[in-house]
Design a protein around this motif. Structure first.
Motif, short mmCIF file in Angstrom:
data_model
loop_
_atom_site.label_atom_id
_atom_site.label_comp_id
_atom_site.label_asym_id
_atom_site.label_seq_id
_atom_site.Cartn_x
_atom_site.Cartn_y
_atom_site.Cartn_z
N VAL A 75 62.82 63.41 44.93
CA VAL A 75 64.01 63.88 44.22
C VAL A 75 63.67 65.22 43.57
CG1 VAL A 75 64.91 61.56 43.76
CG2 VAL A 75 63.33 62.61 42.12
N SER A 76 64.69 65.97 43.23
CA SER A 76 64.49 67.26 42.58
C SER A 76 64.71 67.15 41.09
CB SER A 76 65.45 68.30 43.17
OG SER A 76 66.79 67.94 42.90
N THR A 87 59.01 60.82 32.79
CA THR A 87 58.72 59.39 32.90
C THR A 87 59.84 58.67 32.13
OG1 THR A 87 57.11 59.54 31.08
CG2 THR A 87 56.27 59.69 33.31
N LEU A 88 59.57 58.15 30.92
CA LEU A 88 60.64 57.49 30.16
C LEU A 88 60.84 58.09 28.78
CD1 LEU A 88 60.04 53.72 31.07
CD2 LEU A 88 61.99 55.13 31.76
N ARG A 121 63.11 59.95 36.02
CA ARG A 121 63.24 60.54 37.36
C ARG A 121 61.97 60.38 38.20
NH1 ARG A 121 65.02 65.55 36.12
NH2 ARG A 121 67.16 65.22 36.83
N SER A 122 60.81 60.56 37.61
CA SER A 122 59.57 60.49 38.40
C SER A 122 59.36 59.12 39.03
CB SER A 122 58.37 60.83 37.52
OG SER A 122 58.17 59.83 36.52
N THR A 178 57.25 57.62 42.22
CA THR A 178 56.03 56.83 42.03
C THR A 178 56.26 55.35 42.27
OG1 THR A 178 56.44 56.62 39.64
CG2 THR A 178 55.11 58.50 40.38
N GLN A 179 57.47 54.86 42.02
CA GLN A 179 57.73 53.43 42.15
C GLN A 179 58.54 53.07 43.39
OE1 GLN A 179 58.17 51.13 38.48
NE2 GLN A 179 60.13 50.38 39.21
N GLN A 180 59.40 54.01 43.84
CA GLN A 180 60.28 53.69 44.97
C GLN A 180 60.00 54.55 46.20
OE1 GLN A 180 64.08 52.11 42.28
NE2 GLN A 180 64.44 53.68 43.81
#
Length: 421
Positions: free
Chosen positions: A167-168, A173-174, A156-157, A161-163
């Motif tokens: 978002v809530s 991360t992964l 989700r993060s 950070t990338q796009q």
């Protein structure tokens, strides 16, 4: 048994929106109020909601039973994310002590001797509740299955950070994923013993963790999420062992559901009862949560989420320092909810060139593959590593994921920064 999961859930969604299905525990008007309050019907890029802000304030792991050493975990409110670098060298199955924790409230500590499962509802022939103890379950044929469990919000993060999108939800991360060898019994066998009626269409498993209350004081009750009968009778298990040991408390002791390849919320932990219904069922966990909202999705939201997406992750810390002039063995894992992984490509120059990684596991349904590649950087400086997986259905990770307000199902190729020193 194979039917169209998407078509089934779209039909159930239409029935709920038309008021033809029962939303257990929360009235339909309350669901709509919650949707409006959370801003879920608006455009992508909303600010984090009250649930996310409450999670951000939580700095301890209160309610999680097992130790959470910093080398293995990042604590995120009531949850604990596995550091992907901590999986390097651990083998195919994630050790129980390193498996991520996703809790809505706190881990209940239950006595297996006092536990029972109640199966009930108008989808049973005799309409009478049937109880099963753990010993009763162990009289059914035993089934073992290796499968990953992954939170729908894993990655989700990266929307932010990338796009560059807000978002809530918990900023995973992964590492909101783990794979284990589970042992238990087929849900289909238990439902058959309970007296499944031909009119049954949905089953609703419910956990024994504490009722979940939102930041505005709305009591949503215990965590529960319905399954279409087609899935329940296919490959769903009631499991009581994890990697050869009794389920640990944080992972569902004494019994949990395992719904292979579906989003993690479907695999209800600490299961206490299952409603079998002759009509579609709904709960907050497939109406206002675990659906896709935003500009790229239908105005009323998507159908309830089911299968996971395809992802890849390096077993390496972000911003790691790697010596120049040295050959490094880069390792990672890739997985998909729609098929086994058949190819992984790696780029060490930010996506300009790609090379195929070596796979160390055969493609398998419901599982991941470990992979590796060699890299000898020649000069110091920042570098961006990328890994891109393709599964047996032909699905390949895209360059970007369509935004959704709650940050679910991120599947884009992840940019992994490192420093050559």
């Amino acid at each position: 048994m194979r039917t169209s999961e998407t078509a089934h859930d779209r039909r159930r969604l239409r029935q709920w929106l038309a008021g033809e299905a029962r939303a257990d525990g929360v009235a339909r008007r309350d669901m709509l109020r919650l949707l409006a309050a959370a801003g879920l019907a608006g455009a992508a890029g909303v600010a984090p909601g009250p649930l996310a802000r409450a999670a951000d304030r939580a700095v301890t792991a209160a309610g999680i039973v097992k130790p959470l050493p910093e080398a293995w975990f990042t604590v995120r409110g009531t949850n604990a994310e596995t550091r992907f670098a901590a999986l390097a060298g651990t083998g195919y199955h994630t050790p129980n002590e390193r498996f991520f924790v996703r809790n809505h409230t706190t881990t209940p500590v239950l006595d297996a001797a006092d536990w029972s499962l109640t199966v009930w509802g108008d989808g049973l022939r005799h309409r009478r509740p049937v109880e099963f103890s753990l010993d009763d379950l162990k009289t059914f044929p035993s089934v073992s299955h290796s499968a990953f469990v992954e939170c729908a919000g894993n990655g989700r993060s990266l929307f932010t950070t990338q796009q560059g999108q807000s978002v809530s939800g918990t900023a995973w991360t992964l590492g909101a994923i783990g794979a284990a060898r589970w042992r238990g019994v087929r849900l289909a066998d238990v439902l058959g013993r309970a007296g499944l009626d031909r009119r049954a269409v949905d089953v609703m498993p419910r956990g024994l963790d504490a009722p979940y209350t939102t930041a505005d004081g709305t009591d949503l009750g215990r965590v529960r999420r319905p399954l279409p009968l087609s899935k329940a009778l296919d490959d769903v298990l009631l499991v009581h062992e994890m990697n050869g040991e009794p389920l640990p408390p944080d992972h569902g002791h004494p019994v949990r559901l395992l719904v292979p390849s579906w989003i993690g919320i479907a695999s209800i932990k600490w299961i206490g009862d299952i409603e079998v219904a002759a009509q579609p069922l709904y709960s907050p966990w497939n109406t206002d949560f675990y659906r896709l909202f935003g500009d790229a999705h239908p105005a009323d939201g998507s159908a309830p989420l089911t299968r996971q997406t395809v992802k890849s992750a390096f077993e390496l810390d972000r911003e790691a320092n790697l010596p120049a002039g040295t050959t490094h063995r880069l390792t990672g894992r890739s997985w998909s909810g729609t098929g086994g992984i058949v190819r992984v490509e790696v780029s060490t120059d930010g996506g300009t060139t790609w090379g195929e990684a070596r796979l160390h596991d055969r493609p398998r349904r419901d599982g991941w593959v470990r992979w590796s590649t060699r890299w000898r950087p020649s000069a110091p400086g920042p570098c961006t590593l990328l890994a891109r997986a393709t599964d047996s259905t032909g699905r390949t990770q895209p360059d970007a994921t369509a935004a959704n307000t709650q940050g679910y199902l991120f599947d884009a190729v992840v940019r992994h920064p490192v420093h050559v020193v």
